[in-house]
Design a protein around this motif. Structure first.
Motif, PDB file in Angstrom:
ATOM      1  N   ALA A 177       0.832  -1.206   0.000  1.00 38.00           N
ATOM      2  CA  ALA A 177       0.000   0.000   0.000  1.00 38.00           C
ATOM      3  C   ALA A 177       0.868   1.258   0.000  1.00 38.00           C
ATOM      4  O   ALA A 177       0.598   2.228  -0.728  1.00 38.00           O
ATOM      5  N   THR A 178       1.919   1.239   0.795  1.00 38.58           N
ATOM      6  CA  THR A 178       2.821   2.401   0.880  1.00 38.58           C
ATOM      7  C   THR A 178       3.579   2.599  -0.414  1.00 38.58           C
ATOM      8  O   THR A 178       3.707   3.725  -0.928  1.00 38.58           O
ATOM      9  N   GLU A 179       4.090   1.515  -0.976  1.00 37.96           N
ATOM     10  CA  GLU A 179       4.837   1.605  -2.233  1.00 37.96           C
ATOM     11  C   GLU A 179       3.937   2.052  -3.378  1.00 37.96           C
ATOM     12  O   GLU A 179       4.385   2.742  -4.298  1.00 37.96           O
ATOM     13  N   HIS A 180       2.662   1.668  -3.321  1.00 33.08           N
ATOM     14  CA  HIS A 180       1.706   2.118  -4.329  1.00 33.08           C
ATOM     15  C   HIS A 180       1.587   3.642  -4.292  1.00 33.08           C
ATOM     16  O   HIS A 180       1.627   4.312  -5.348  1.00 33.08           O
ATOM     17  N   LEU A 181       1.480   4.211  -3.102  1.00 32.44           N
ATOM     18  CA  LEU A 181       1.353   5.668  -2.974  1.00 32.44           C
ATOM     19  C   LEU A 181       2.648   6.375  -3.363  1.00 32.44           C
ATOM     20  O   LEU A 181       2.617   7.421  -4.034  1.00 32.44           O
ATOM     21  N   LEU A 182       3.788   5.833  -2.972  1.00 30.71           N
ATOM     22  CA  LEU A 182       5.062   6.423  -3.379  1.00 30.71           C
ATOM     23  C   LEU A 182       5.218   6.373  -4.892  1.00 30.71           C
ATOM     24  O   LEU A 182       5.748   7.305  -5.516  1.00 30.71           O
ATOM     25  N   GLY A 183       4.750   5.284  -5.485  1.00 32.14           N
ATOM     26  CA  GLY A 183       4.839   5.134  -6.934  1.00 32.14           C
ATOM     27  C   GLY A 183       3.998   6.141  -7.690  1.00 32.14           C
ATOM     28  O   GLY A 183       4.233   6.380  -8.886  1.00 32.14           O
ATOM     29  N   LEU A 184       3.021   6.745  -6.999  1.00 32.31           N
ATOM     30  CA  LEU A 184       2.196   7.778  -7.629  1.00 32.31           C
ATOM     31  C   LEU A 184       2.850   9.149  -7.531  1.00 32.31           C
ATOM     32  O   LEU A 184       2.284  10.151  -7.971  1.00 32.31           O
ATOM     33  N   GLY A 185       4.054   9.205  -6.951  1.00 26.90           N
ATOM     34  CA  GLY A 185       4.800  10.454  -6.897  1.00 26.90           C
ATOM     35  C   GLY A 185       4.726  11.203  -5.584  1.00 26.90           C
ATOM     36  O   GLY A 185       5.282  12.311  -5.474  1.00 26.90           O
ATOM     37  N   HIS A 186       4.075  10.661  -4.574  1.00 28.24           N
ATOM     38  CA  HIS A 186       3.994  11.337  -3.275  1.00 28.24           C
ATOM     39  C   HIS A 186       5.357  11.280  -2.587  1.00 28.24           C
ATOM     40  O   HIS A 186       6.031  10.240  -2.603  1.00 28.24           O
ATOM     41  N   ARG A 187       5.742  12.403  -1.979  1.00 36.14           N
ATOM     42  CA  ARG A 187       7.061  12.480  -1.363  1.00 36.14           C
ATOM     43  C   ARG A 187       7.164  11.602  -0.115  1.00 36.14           C
ATOM     44  O   ARG A 187       8.244  11.118   0.221  1.00 36.14           O
ATOM     45  N   THR A 188       6.054  11.446   0.578  1.00 37.08           N
ATOM     46  CA  THR A 188       6.002  10.561   1.739  1.00 37.08           C
ATOM     47  C   THR A 188       4.576  10.074   1.905  1.00 37.08           C
ATOM     48  O   THR A 188       3.667  10.530   1.197  1.00 37.08           O
ATOM     49  N   VAL A 189       4.369   9.158   2.836  1.00 32.58           N
ATOM     50  CA  VAL A 189       3.048   8.612   3.129  1.00 32.58           C
ATOM     51  C   VAL A 189       2.849   8.691   4.636  1.00 32.58           C
ATOM     52  O   VAL A 189       3.684   8.207   5.404  1.00 32.58           O
ATOM     53  N   HIS A 190       1.751   9.311   5.061  1.00 33.45           N
ATOM     54  CA  HIS A 190       1.421   9.361   6.475  1.00 33.45           C
ATOM     55  C   HIS A 190       0.550   8.156   6.847  1.00 33.45           C
ATOM     56  O   HIS A 190      -0.169   7.619   6.000  1.00 33.45           O
ATOM     57  N   HIS A 191       0.640   7.753   8.110  1.00 38.86           N
ATOM     58  CA  HIS A 191      -0.139   6.606   8.582  1.00 38.86           C
ATOM     59  C   HIS A 191      -1.141   7.060   9.636  1.00 38.86           C
ATOM     60  O   HIS A 191      -0.760   7.591  10.686  1.00 38.86           O
ATOM     61  N   LEU A 192      -2.421   6.910   9.323  1.00 36.70           N
ATOM     62  CA  LEU A 192      -3.494   7.175  10.275  1.00 36.70           C
ATOM     63  C   LEU A 192      -3.789   5.845  10.965  1.00 36.70           C
ATOM     64  O   LEU A 192      -4.419   4.962  10.389  1.00 36.70           O
ATOM     65  N   GLY A 193      -3.265   5.694  12.190  1.00 35.69           N
ATOM     66  CA  GLY A 193      -3.260   4.364  12.796  1.00 35.69           C
ATOM     67  C   GLY A 193      -3.842   4.308  14.189  1.00 35.69           C
ATOM     68  O   GLY A 193      -3.922   5.313  14.906  1.00 35.69           O
ATOM     69  N   LEU A 194      -4.271   3.099  14.576  1.00 36.93           N
ATOM     70  CA  LEU A 194      -4.758   2.840  15.922  1.00 36.93           C
ATOM     71  C   LEU A 194      -3.565   2.825  16.867  1.00 36.93           C
ATOM     72  O   LEU A 194      -2.739   1.921  16.814  1.00 36.93           O
ATOM     73  N   PHE A 195      -3.476   3.817  17.714  1.00 35.56           N
ATOM     74  CA  PHE A 195      -2.308   3.954  18.574  1.00 35.56           C
ATOM     75  C   PHE A 195      -2.696   3.662  20.018  1.00 35.56           C
ATOM     76  O   PHE A 195      -3.765   4.073  20.460  1.00 35.56           O
ATOM     77  N   PRO A 196      -1.899   2.891  20.788  1.00 36.21           N
ATOM     78  CA  PRO A 196      -0.545   2.423  20.453  1.00 36.21           C
ATOM     79  C   PRO A 196      -0.491   1.073  19.728  1.00 36.21           C
ATOM     80  O   PRO A 196       0.578   0.609  19.387  1.00 36.21           O
TER      81      PRO A 196
END
Length: 352
Positions: A177-196
């Motif tokens: 999923a992350t590599e897919h977004l990077l492959g679209l040209g995004h400089r980074t990918v943020h993670h909206l996650g269940l913390f902790p």
């Protein structure tokens, strides 16, 4: 003699009275272990049909000597991943003529775990399946006696020793999923996650390592809880942060809540922000835009977990872990990165 129907569920004694035979005779007809005269057998079967009597699974197990009840331990029966994994176990169990009892574990506190165990372990169990998705399940596995076959289902990268596991390879899917977004040209990918919890999950680690391997320092997690409103609040934060152009979410509910907040603030998905969810909940393909998401196949996980339990019952020494890689579904909420957004004033966003 006639027994009124619909007053209560008929029991074996009712069948015996209606057929004019003893309870042991009815039992012999049901099990087929001891011969019964054809005339008595016919009377018993007619009584069973008239009363619509259904022998309980536990009674059948006690008579046959075969245990057919499987216990499931889970921290939740409502959350999508838990519910659909349980549904997969039930589906496979029913096909194999097993019954299911479910015990919800309130917390990882040893007293809560012990309370959940005591009630279930009084049953005549064929085996146990633990949904090892959280700290509660980990504590269950530590406290379970080893006298009953045990299987665990999990999305973590590794399980506790001593148990066969049905795994979802969350790590591989998080990377994809992350590599897919990077492959679209995004400089980074943020993670909206269940913390902790997110920091211990395979999907988090896959996101983290995909960025690190690409030479990108992973940004701080956009912290959320199981309360979907937390995803909405983080969506408002994303709307006011022009440097955030791609977000990988821990579940579809958080993704949709974030998308709602972005829409309210005039941020377009996917033109301004690309979003990927996780779960492939039934509604995800009907949102606007349709949500790109990861499909872990929780029902398949449940099927595989029960299959491992069946193998454990037959030949425990030969059981191997089972792993499946989730599928990334590329829909309409992701797109190549566009011109960077620029915030003019709070709640007002445009493009340069």
């Amino acid at each position: 003699m006639r027994i009124a129907k619909n007053e209560r569920v008929p029991v074996i004694a009712d069948v015996a009275r209606l057929a004019g035979v003893s309870v042991p005779t009815v039992s012999r007809v049901l099990t087929g272990n001891i011969p019964v005269s054809e005339e008595r057998r016919k009377r018993v079967l007619e009584a069973i049909k008239e009363l619509q009597y259904h022998p309980s699974p536990l009674a059948r197990a006690l008579k046959s000597g075969k245990r057919t009840m499987v216990a499931i331990f889970a921290a939740s029966t409502e959350t999508y991943g838990y519910a659909y994994t349980i549904a997969g176990i039930e589906e496979a169990a029913k096909a194999a003529s097993y019954t299911i009892v479910i015990s919800a574990v309130k917390s990882p506190d040893p007293s809560d775990v012990q309370a959940a165990l005591e009630l279930v372990l009084q049953q005549q169990l064929a085996g146990i399946i633990v949904l090892d998705f959280d700290p509660s399940a980990a504590e269950v596995l530590r406290q379970l006696p080893k006298t009953v076959p045990i299987v665990a289902a999990s999305g973590f990268q590794a399980g506790q020793k001593g148990f066969p596991y049905a795994f979802i390879d969350e790590y591989a899917a998080g990377r994809q999923a992350t590599e897919h977004l990077l492959g679209l040209g995004h400089r980074t990918v943020h993670h909206l996650g269940l913390f902790p919890l997110s920091q211990f999950s395979g999907r988090y680690q896959g996101w983290h390592d995909a960025l690190t391997d690409a030479g990108i320092a992973p940004p701080a997690v956009l912290e959320a809880s199981r309360d979907t409103h937390s995803g909405y609040q983080q969506g408002l934060r994303i709307a006011s942060s022009p440097d955030i152009t791609a977000v990988f979410c821990s579940n579809d509910g958080l993704a949709l809540a974030a998308m709602r907040a972005l829409l309210e603030k005039g941020i377009r998905v996917p033109e301004d922000v690309s979003i990927v969810g996780w779960d492939n909940q039934p509604f995800s393909e009907f949102t606007w835009p349709a949500l790109s998401t990861v499909a872990p196949d929780f029902k398949g996980l449940g099927n595989r977990a029960f299959g491992l339990l069946q193998q454990s019952l037959a030949a425990p020494e030969a059981v191997q872990d089972s792993t499946a890689v989730p599928l990334l579904l590329e829909r309409e909420s992701t797109a190549p990165v566009s011109v960077r957004r620029r915030v003019l004033s709070p709640g007002s966003v445009t493009e340069p």
